[in-house]
Design a protein around this motif. Structure first.
Motif, mmCIF file in Angstrom:
data_model
loop_
_atom_site.group_PDB
_atom_site.id
_atom_site.type_symbol
_atom_site.label_atom_id
_atom_site.label_comp_id
_atom_site.label_asym_id
_atom_site.label_seq_id
_atom_site.Cartn_x
_atom_site.Cartn_y
_atom_site.Cartn_z
ATOM 1 N N TRP A 21 0.526 -0.824 -0.027
ATOM 2 C CA TRP A 21 0.143 0.049 0.293
ATOM 3 C C TRP A 21 0.912 1.609 -0.277
ATOM 4 O O TRP A 21 0.645 2.328 -0.419
ATOM 5 C CB TRP A 21 -0.529 -0.476 1.291
ATOM 6 C CG TRP A 21 -2.352 -1.022 1.291
ATOM 7 C CD1 TRP A 21 -2.599 -1.244 -0.199
ATOM 8 C CD2 TRP A 21 -3.317 -0.819 2.290
ATOM 9 N NE1 TRP A 21 -4.057 -1.828 -0.131
ATOM 10 C CE2 TRP A 21 -4.036 -2.065 1.477
ATOM 11 C CE3 TRP A 21 -3.131 -0.044 3.505
ATOM 12 C CZ2 TRP A 21 -5.275 -1.712 1.849
ATOM 13 C CZ3 TRP A 21 -4.247 -0.500 4.380
ATOM 14 C CH2 TRP A 21 -5.765 -1.372 2.804
ATOM 15 N N ARG A 35 -3.255 1.643 -2.896
ATOM 16 C CA ARG A 35 -4.358 0.653 -2.946
ATOM 17 C C ARG A 35 -5.352 -0.668 -3.317
ATOM 18 O O ARG A 35 -6.322 -1.107 -3.454
ATOM 19 C CB ARG A 35 -5.417 1.017 -1.606
ATOM 20 C CG ARG A 35 -4.087 1.240 -0.815
ATOM 21 C CD ARG A 35 -5.579 1.666 0.551
ATOM 22 N NE ARG A 35 -4.531 2.039 1.967
ATOM 23 C CZ ARG A 35 -4.985 2.639 2.894
ATOM 24 N NH1 ARG A 35 -6.336 1.752 3.395
ATOM 25 N NH2 ARG A 35 -4.373 2.871 4.232
ATOM 26 N N PRO A 51 -6.555 -3.759 -5.233
ATOM 27 C CA PRO A 51 -6.409 -4.660 -5.364
ATOM 28 C C PRO A 51 -6.078 -5.859 -6.567
ATOM 29 O O PRO A 51 -6.287 -5.521 -7.629
ATOM 30 C CB PRO A 51 -8.073 -5.176 -4.609
ATOM 31 C CG PRO A 51 -8.741 -4.415 -5.614
ATOM 32 C CD PRO A 51 -8.361 -2.402 -4.916
ATOM 33 N N GLU A 109 -7.821 -10.059 -1.681
ATOM 34 C CA GLU A 109 -7.754 -8.111 -1.562
ATOM 35 C C GLU A 109 -8.882 -7.397 -2.032
ATOM 36 O O GLU A 109 -9.516 -6.059 -1.461
ATOM 37 C CB GLU A 109 -6.292 -7.461 -2.178
ATOM 38 C CG GLU A 109 -5.064 -7.735 -1.653
ATOM 39 C CD GLU A 109 -5.268 -7.878 -0.200
ATOM 40 O OE1 GLU A 109 -5.446 -6.208 0.285
ATOM 41 O OE2 GLU A 109 -4.871 -8.788 0.492
ATOM 42 N N LYS A 153 -11.683 -8.050 -0.150
ATOM 43 C CA LYS A 153 -11.915 -7.531 1.253
ATOM 44 C C LYS A 153 -12.170 -6.117 1.658
ATOM 45 O O LYS A 153 -12.289 -5.160 2.037
ATOM 46 C CB LYS A 153 -10.441 -7.213 1.875
ATOM 47 C CG LYS A 153 -9.888 -8.744 2.761
ATOM 48 C CD LYS A 153 -8.260 -9.089 3.725
ATOM 49 C CE LYS A 153 -7.391 -9.116 2.283
ATOM 50 N NZ LYS A 153 -6.379 -8.937 3.500
ATOM 51 N N ASP A 158 -7.670 -11.759 8.086
ATOM 52 C CA ASP A 158 -6.435 -11.094 7.812
ATOM 53 C C ASP A 158 -6.292 -9.791 8.448
ATOM 54 O O ASP A 158 -6.730 -8.536 8.582
ATOM 55 C CB ASP A 158 -6.172 -10.790 6.435
ATOM 56 C CG ASP A 158 -6.043 -12.007 4.836
ATOM 57 O OD1 ASP A 158 -5.922 -13.167 6.110
ATOM 58 O OD2 ASP A 158 -6.225 -11.590 4.243
ATOM 59 N N ASN A 212 -7.958 -5.303 7.981
ATOM 60 C CA ASN A 212 -7.092 -5.548 6.357
ATOM 61 C C ASN A 212 -5.941 -4.987 6.198
ATOM 62 O O ASN A 212 -5.339 -4.628 5.971
ATOM 63 C CB ASN A 212 -8.177 -4.741 6.318
ATOM 64 C CG ASN A 212 -7.627 -5.077 4.282
ATOM 65 O OD1 ASN A 212 -7.166 -5.824 4.063
ATOM 66 N ND2 ASN A 212 -8.627 -4.915 3.216
ATOM 67 N N PRO A 248 -2.474 -7.929 5.040
ATOM 68 C CA PRO A 248 -2.170 -8.598 4.453
ATOM 69 C C PRO A 248 -2.682 -10.214 4.514
ATOM 70 O O PRO A 248 -2.510 -10.569 3.539
ATOM 71 C CB PRO A 248 -0.716 -9.040 3.702
ATOM 72 C CG PRO A 248 0.123 -6.833 4.447
ATOM 73 C CD PRO A 248 -1.212 -6.789 5.657
ATOM 74 N N ARG A 307 0.823 -8.241 -0.795
ATOM 75 C CA ARG A 307 -0.056 -8.322 -1.526
ATOM 76 C C ARG A 307 -0.446 -9.065 -2.387
ATOM 77 O O ARG A 307 -1.871 -9.013 -3.370
ATOM 78 C CB ARG A 307 -1.197 -7.438 -1.009
ATOM 79 C CG ARG A 307 -1.260 -6.502 0.781
ATOM 80 C CD ARG A 307 -2.234 -5.509 0.290
ATOM 81 N NE ARG A 307 -2.014 -4.681 2.573
ATOM 82 C CZ ARG A 307 -3.125 -5.020 2.790
ATOM 83 N NH1 ARG A 307 -4.081 -5.760 2.663
ATOM 84 N NH2 ARG A 307 -3.138 -4.931 3.994
ATOM 85 N N ARG A 339 -0.921 -14.070 -2.645
ATOM 86 C CA ARG A 339 -1.088 -14.682 -1.064
ATOM 87 C C ARG A 339 -0.063 -15.456 -0.225
ATOM 88 O O ARG A 339 0.362 -15.060 0.939
ATOM 89 C CB ARG A 339 -2.245 -15.130 -0.869
ATOM 90 C CG ARG A 339 -3.397 -15.564 0.534
ATOM 91 C CD ARG A 339 -4.281 -15.078 0.170
ATOM 92 N NE ARG A 339 -5.659 -15.767 1.428
ATOM 93 C CZ ARG A 339 -4.673 -14.684 2.851
ATOM 94 N NH1 ARG A 339 -5.024 -13.694 2.084
ATOM 95 N NH2 ARG A 339 -5.799 -14.516 3.475
#
Length: 556
Positions: free
Chosen positions: A11, A16, A18, A23, A26, A160, A200, A202, A282, A285
């Motif tokens: 981030w 940010r 995803p 991601e 979330k 997470d 939230n 990683p 991120r 995974r």
């Protein structure tokens, strides 16, 4: 020719947007913690079929709920079926108990929930939680109400998020305690658990805090650990460790060389969590745990970023913790600093029941106690026992399957949930471990073992039972028999351990190349290796030291 470096999804570096489905969910439809309102208003009213996939297999984890494995699906199909095919219409619920702390009132509430809603299940995990099974979504709001009425919760027990904080089971009672971690644990939980800004991450974030010289919280395998030390000028406080974790890419935590004064413990925890949130990877995974960031950055850069961007002031340098001089599981009867006793009780691989929890609460109160602690070794410790009532407590605990004087194999064997309930598992773990313990107690009754040999049984590669840091670690997998059928077996790791095992230093186990041990052959294998160790060891040699020098043939 120009080359481009792929974004890691940090981030603070990449923005940010995803970069994978986890991601995306979330970031979509509000925050993951918001699913609670849907549980209470929709899913518990309309039933299991009303739960959409991203909540069912995703956001419900933020409130301690995983769908459990559908009964009757063998391990050979674990890797080939999707989550909907593997999932039952019931849930595992993880009850959060930071520091492992429970009052007898809380224990009774969990016991009654188990009886009424969970088919009398209750397992003590090695994360100081109690796990319940067979939970129906319709019952969840009522379970939350009962838990929260006595100060318990399932908030961020999975997902997470900052998971349950491991704490010394002897916090505040041990005569040799360096520092009581209770205030630090309480401040972190009360201030930050359930904070949407930290919900939230990683991946999961695991914390351990101890002030006891036995190093009883497996600090080397957590994302962040605070370990009690005495600074020569500043007095008692904590040594800061970061970046530990096991699973398929095991890595032991490293010291940052920084001393954390007790009044800054929560600040430092908050700083490390935010660093992980903002700089953690991120995109992939399987590379999203803090250990991967630490491996790339190194401890010097990690500390510099932590202090310059996330703390109010730099931290002083500090000493390392001394080696452990006593077992970290606290089994047995011991004196507290106030003259009363604490009694460490061993179930068999953490397996209990709702009825046993209720009976244990009665027995504890009859002995003068109103509080217990769970341990990171699947044990329980009853605090504040009156000396003259110890024998009565031990007598009451025995019919519940709890003992303060277990055999070496019962004491040092752990097992994860396994195929009974877990969708990731290939093999049965609890029953296999229990049967193996019984066989070893019989076969090796006359063998003198002056050093513990730990046996950890895991149903899959994820190492919930910490196989890489056991003397004998067993990873469940599917093997092929000569006729092409599936056989359920274990890959073997030997010679691992942690500082709480009274070792000079922690280390990961040695994999025995090509060795697969069938579940049915497990007692034979462990007996063979133990007898080999006893026969070949040098004076004072530990099992792990012997493994490191042993010929591979002796390990088969």
């Amino acid at each position: 020719m120009t080359t481009t470096t792929k974004s890691n999804g940090q981030w603070a570096v990449d923005g940010r947007a995803p970069l994978n489905p986890n991601e995306v969910f979330k970031a979509a439809d509000g925050r993951p913690l918001d699913v609670r309102e849907r549980v209470e208003k929709i899913y518990a009213v309309e039933g299991f079929d009303s739960i959409p996939d991203e909540d069912l297999h995703g956001r419900l984890r933020w409130w301690g709920l995983y769908t459990q494995r559908k009964q009757g699906i063998d391990g050979g199909r674990t890797g080939s079926l999707g989550p909907d095919e593997l999932s039952d219409r019931y849930f595992m619920m993880r009850v959060r108990s930071d520091g492992g702390a429970l009052t007898t009132e809380q224990l009774r509430v969990i016991g009654r929930i188990s009886e009424e809603f969970a088919r009398n299940t209750a397992d003590v995990s090695d994360r100081q939680n109690i796990q319940l099974h067979w939970i129906e979504i319709e019952a969840v709001p009522e379970i939350w109400r009962r838990l929260e009425a006595v100060g318990l919760m399932t908030t961020e027990a999975c997902g997470d998020t900052p998971r349950v904080i491991l704490g010394s089971p002897l916090a505040g009672v041990a005569a040799d305690e360096i520092i009581d971690p209770t205030p630090a644990i309480r401040e972190i939980v009360d201030t930050y658990i359930g904070d949407p800004e930290l919900a939230n991450l990683p991946r999961k974030f695991k914390t351990a805090i101890t002030g006891h010289p036995s190093l009883d919280v497996v600090h080397e395998i957590n994302d962040l650990s605070l370990v009690g030390v005495v600074h020569p000028e500043l007095g008692p406080g904590y040594d800061l460790w970061v970046g530990g974790g096991l699973s398929t890419a095991p890595r032991l935590a490293e010291r940052l060389g920084a001393f954390v004064p007790p009044e800054r413990a929560a600040e430092v925890w908050y700083g490390v969590v935010r660093l992980f949130r903002d700089y953690g990877y991120r995109r992939l995974r399987n590379k999203a745990r803090l250990k991967f960031l630490l491996a790339d950055w190194g401890t010097a850069r990690f500390r510099e970023v932590l202090e310059s961007e996330f703390l109010d002031a730099p931290l002083p340098d500090g000493p390392a913790p001394a080696p452990s001089t006593s077992p970290g599981d606290h089994v047995g009867v011991h004196e507290q600093k106030d003259g009363r006793r604490y009694v460490g009780l061993a179930p068999t691989v953490g397996r209990l029941s709702g009825l046993s929890l209720l009976a244990l609460a009665d027995a504890a109160e009859a002995s003068g106690s109103s509080r217990l602690r769970l341990t990171p070794h699947q044990k329980l410790v009853v605090l504040d026992v009156e000396p003259e009532k110890v024998d009565a407590l031990l007598a009451a605990a025995a019919p519940l399957g709890l003992t303060a004087n277990p055999s070496p194999f019962r004491r040092h064997t752990m097992a994860c949930t396994g195929i009974e309930y877990c969708k990731l598992a290939f093999v049965n773990t609890k029953d296999t471990a229990r049967e193996t313990i019984a066989e070893l107690e019989s076969r090796l009754a006359g063998v003198e073992l002056d050093t513990p040999i730990s046996l950890h049984v895991n149903g899959c590669p994820n190492s919930c039972a910490r196989i890489q840091v056991a003397d004998i670690g067993l990873k469940g997998q599917v093997a092929k028999a000569a006729d092409g059928s599936d056989e359920f077996a274990f890959q073997v790791h030997l010679g691992g351990g942690l500082a709480s095992d009274e070792r000079d230093e922690a280390g990961l186990g040695r994999t025995v190349r090509g060795l697969k041990v069938l579940a049915s052959d497990l007692p034979d294998y462990v007996e063979r290796v133990v007898r080999g160790f006893v026969a070949e060891r040098e004076a004072g040699e530990t099992f792990s030291t012997w493994v490191a020098r042993a010929d591979e043939g002796a390990l088969r």
